[in-house]
Design an enzyme around this catalytic site. Structure first.
Site, PDB file in Angstrom:
ATOM      1  N   HIS A 158      44.722  -8.089  64.399  1.00  0.00           N
ATOM      2  CA  HIS A 158      44.576  -9.507  64.054  1.00  0.00           C
ATOM      3  C   HIS A 158      43.148 -10.001  64.269  1.00  0.00           C
ATOM      4  O   HIS A 158      42.920 -11.190  64.464  1.00  0.00           O
ATOM      5  CB  HIS A 158      45.551 -10.374  64.852  1.00  0.00           C
ATOM      6  CG  HIS A 158      46.978 -10.216  64.423  1.00  0.00           C
ATOM      7  ND1 HIS A 158      47.723  -9.102  64.725  1.00  0.00           N
ATOM      8  CD2 HIS A 158      47.801 -11.026  63.698  1.00  0.00           C
ATOM      9  CE1 HIS A 158      48.938  -9.241  64.214  1.00  0.00           C
ATOM     10  NE2 HIS A 158      49.014 -10.401  63.588  1.00  0.00           N
ATOM     11  N   GLU A 204      53.258  -9.331  50.935  1.00  0.00           N
ATOM     12  CA  GLU A 204      51.866  -9.604  50.583  1.00  0.00           C
ATOM     13  C   GLU A 204      51.468  -8.991  49.246  1.00  0.00           C
ATOM     14  O   GLU A 204      50.845  -9.644  48.415  1.00  0.00           O
ATOM     15  CB  GLU A 204      50.922  -9.114  51.684  1.00  0.00           C
ATOM     16  CG  GLU A 204      50.901  -9.996  52.929  1.00  0.00           C
ATOM     17  CD  GLU A 204      52.087  -9.766  53.854  1.00  0.00           C
ATOM     18  OE1 GLU A 204      52.875  -8.835  53.598  1.00  0.00           O
ATOM     19  OE2 GLU A 204      52.240 -10.532  54.831  1.00  0.00           O
TER      20      GLU A 204
END
Ligand SMILES: Cc1ncc(C[n+]2csc(CCOP(=O)(O)OP(=O)(O)O)c2C)c(N)n1
Lengths: 341, 329
Positions: free
Chosen positions: B130, B61
């Protein structure tokens, strides 16, 4: 010592220009050291003295359109890429004629016109940006190359490994240029960094080389080879240049750092002064006489004096400029709007 | 505008992306498995645009978020699918220190047209890692635009506009909205960043609702109508820059404010809106502004625990009722 083959390849003019750039970096930074001591330099500053051969060797293998990302120790890279020292000096003094109108300073000098995508206050921060720059050029069908300068300390950042992987799978025209100056702040590299940095490239299938970072021609040769590969679509390279910084990690470190480098070590590296070495070689080859070397030095010394005068005369930016440039193409004063002032 | 059909939110994002890619070949989409796309917004792009413009990245990322800076500076318009909102944390140096600051630190030399989009927010027992909605953190960065649409129509138009914007834009797709449907025009169109929309007009109280909470607020407004309460619902759609005017105009009309935000209450977008209204429309307020946001804990897993922490219809209507119960100053 290399022979006339290099001379023929680079040409005398270029060799003299490389010497000139090294002097320019050295004299500029010596001036900064004096300004810092007198409390005339805002912020803090990391000098590159002793490492000039890496920046000049590498940037001399690039075209103006090629790009670089740089580090907290970045003046040398920016000058080697073609920056005017007077605009750099103005930036370092926070003046409006600086490259970033006084918004960046030493660690965030940017000039897209010269392909300087920024020195960087975050160790390793420029590495992914360089990868993206190379990706953009590849995608747009240009044959440009991006060089990412970073230190041995930065080679332990996760993004270095991620970036090598991405550059390798996408075959990007990027050169990872590690300047190993033996220290990460005040700790010797071998205490923090396992193995040889150049070996890390091989793990990704990236051609990797180790060069004498005090030999500007050796650096140039290695980078030129990597540039050829990159322009031909051959993907990334890693080059580790072993060198040494003469000054502290940052100016003024004595107040807290204590002694952390052996005297003999420092003396040994001063003996290997990259500028003196190139000067000697050029006189030996008959490219220039000793007096020519001195003249080039004097010209660059004067240039730096003029740069300081220019910077001192340049005004500070209007304080309202602090609110400008947040978003591209929009008017300044966002904060004022938010506060309803 | 051309004909409208009812399509999924995620499909609307896809259409916004596709239209922008058709219009400008410097637009590229990257991310993990963007060819297949588990969330769905990028599914189908590779068939039309090929693997040079729709590229799968390794799980890196920080690096692909940062690579967009270099690519944008080189002349591309990169769009990144970050998949899950919390993955911003993995890449924060490149987002906050590099992308957001380079245009400013360079004294305005460079524009960085980048879109970072992600599904975010709770989607039902996804648990803490999440379920994040890091928009308040990113609003505080300075140098990023932050978009969070609440309807498929807005999602399509804002996606297209975000890609055309010369600045780094973070685009949040509230995860629970992905599978919701709504009317969306067929052809390409853009909705300007920084423009709120009054989704429902009302007289008694302004509810500013963000992302998935827009639908909830509308539902609550429907219910309260039967009790004789007239609720105005404003969707900012873009959080940075924030359309203060539409919000302030509404509060000046109704005199009451409830802000609903899918984020922890401390330093939430709701806090910012409440503060702005308190500062700038204090005279028109008949009651203290109320924030409806998450409890200050990570989002828990078990459905009963999750419900306790998150915003629901009851919490919104309770807040509205409490502002109405406050005696007029
Ligand atoms: C992410 C990050 N961590 C720590 C620092 C503080 N810091 C500044 S320079 C430096 C050492 C960097 O060493 P190296 O990469 O070898 O470069 P050198 O200073 O030797 O040129 C550190 C730790 C920083 N600026 N950024």
């Amino acid at each position: 010592m290399r022979d006339g083959g290099v001379r023929a390849e680079l040409g005398d003019e270029k060799l003299v220009e490389m010497l000139r750039l090294m002097f320019r970096i050295r004299r500029f930074e010596e001036k900064l050291a004096r300004l810092f001591k007198r409390g005339k330099l805002p912020g803090f500053v990391h000098l590159y003295i002793g490492e000039e051969a890496v920046a000049v060797g590498a940037c001399s293998a690039l075209k103006r359109e090629d790009r670089i990302t740089s580090t907290h120790r970045g003046h040398g890279h920016v000058i080697a890429k073609g920056a005017e020292v007077r605009r750099m000096m103005a930036e370092l003094l926070g003046k409006v004629d600086g490259y970033c109108r006084g918004k960046g300073g030493s660690m965030h000098t940017v000039d897209f016109g010269l392909g300087v995508m920024g020195t960087n206050g975050i160790v390793g921060g420029g590495i992914p940006i360089a990868v993206g720059s190379a990706w953009g050029d590849k995608q747009l069908g240009r044959d440009y190359v991006t060089v990412s300068f970073f230190g041995d300390g930065a080679s332990n950042q996760g993004v270095f490994f991620e970036s090598m992987n991405l550059a390798a799978i996408w075959k990007l025209p990027v050169i990872f240029m590690c300047e190993n100056n033996g220290y990460t702040e005040w700790t010797a590299t071998e205490k923090l960094t396992a193995g040889d940095i150049s070996d890390r490239g091989r793990a990704f299938g990236i051609p990797s080389a180790r060069v004498d970072g005090n030999d500007v021609l050796a650096v140039n040769e290695a980078v030129a080879e990597a540039v050829r590969l990159a322009r031909a679509g051959g993907g990334p390279s890693l080059i580790e240049a072993k060198t040494y910084r003469w000054h502290g990690h940052n100016e003024g470190e004595e107040v807290f750092s204590g002694k952390y480098r052996p005297e003999e070590e420092m003396a040994e590296w001063r003996e290997k002064d990259p500028i003196a070495a190139l000067g000697a070689r050029l006189t030996e080859w008959g490219v220039m006489g000793a007096d020519d070397v001195a003249r080039v030095d004097a010209e660059e010394t004067r240039r730096v004096e003029e740069a300081l005068e220019f910077a001192q005369q340049s005004p500070f930016p209007d304080p309202e400029e602090a609110l400008a440039h947040l978003f591209y193409g929009e008017r300044p004063g966002l904060q004022k709007e938010v506060l309803g002032g | 505008m051309a004909e409208e059909r009812s399509i999924y939110f995620i499909k609307a994002m896809y259409e916004g992306l596709r239209d922008a890619m058709r219009e400008d070949e410097t637009v590229v989409v990257i991310g993990e498995d963007v060819d297949r796309s588990i969330i769905g917004a990028t599914r189908g792009l590779i068939e039309e645009f090929g693997d040079e413009r729709v590229k799968n990245t390794p799980i890196s990322e920080a690096t692909f978020v940062g690579a967009c800076i270099g690519a944008a500076a080189a002349g591309m318009r990169p769009v990144v699918d970050l998949m899950v909102g919390s993955f911003f944390y993995v890449s924060m140096d490149q987002v906050a220190n590099q992308a957001a600051k380079l245009p400013y630190m360079s004294g305005g030399q460079v524009s960085l047209p980048i879109v970072y989009f992600t599904a975010s927010g709770p989607s039902g027992s996804a648990a803490a890692q999440h379920s994040e909605n890091p928009h308040p953190m990113l609003m505080n960065v300075a140098g990023l635009k932050v978009v969070m649409p609440g309807s498929p129509r807005d999602a399509k138009g804002l996606m297209h506009a975000a890609i055309k914007d010369p600045n780094p834009v973070v685009f949040f797709q509230d995860a629970v909205l992905g599978g919701t449907r709504g009317p969306v025009p067929d052809g390409p169109y853009q909705i300007p960043l920084g423009e709120a929309e009054v989704k429902r007009e009302g007289e008694d109280v302004t509810v500013v609702a963000i992302g998935a909470l827009v639908n909830r607020a509308l539902r609550v407004a429907d219910k309260l109508k039967n009790e004789g309460v007239s609720v105005e619902v404003v969707d900012p759609r873009t959080l940075v820059p924030l359309d203060k005017k539409t919000i302030l105009d509404s509060v000046r009309k109704t005199g009451r404010l409830v802000v609903c935000d899918n984020a922890r209450i401390t330093c939430s977008a709701a806090s910012e809106v409440a503060a702005i209204v308190s500062e700038e429309a204090f005279d028109s307020l008949k009651a203290a502004p109320r924030r409806v946001a998450w409890e200050d804990v990570p989002v828990p897993f078990s459905p009963v625990l999750e419900k306790r922490v998150l915003v629901d219809d009851e919490k919104i209507s309770a807040a509205i009722r409490s502002t109405l119960a406050t005696a007029t100053v």
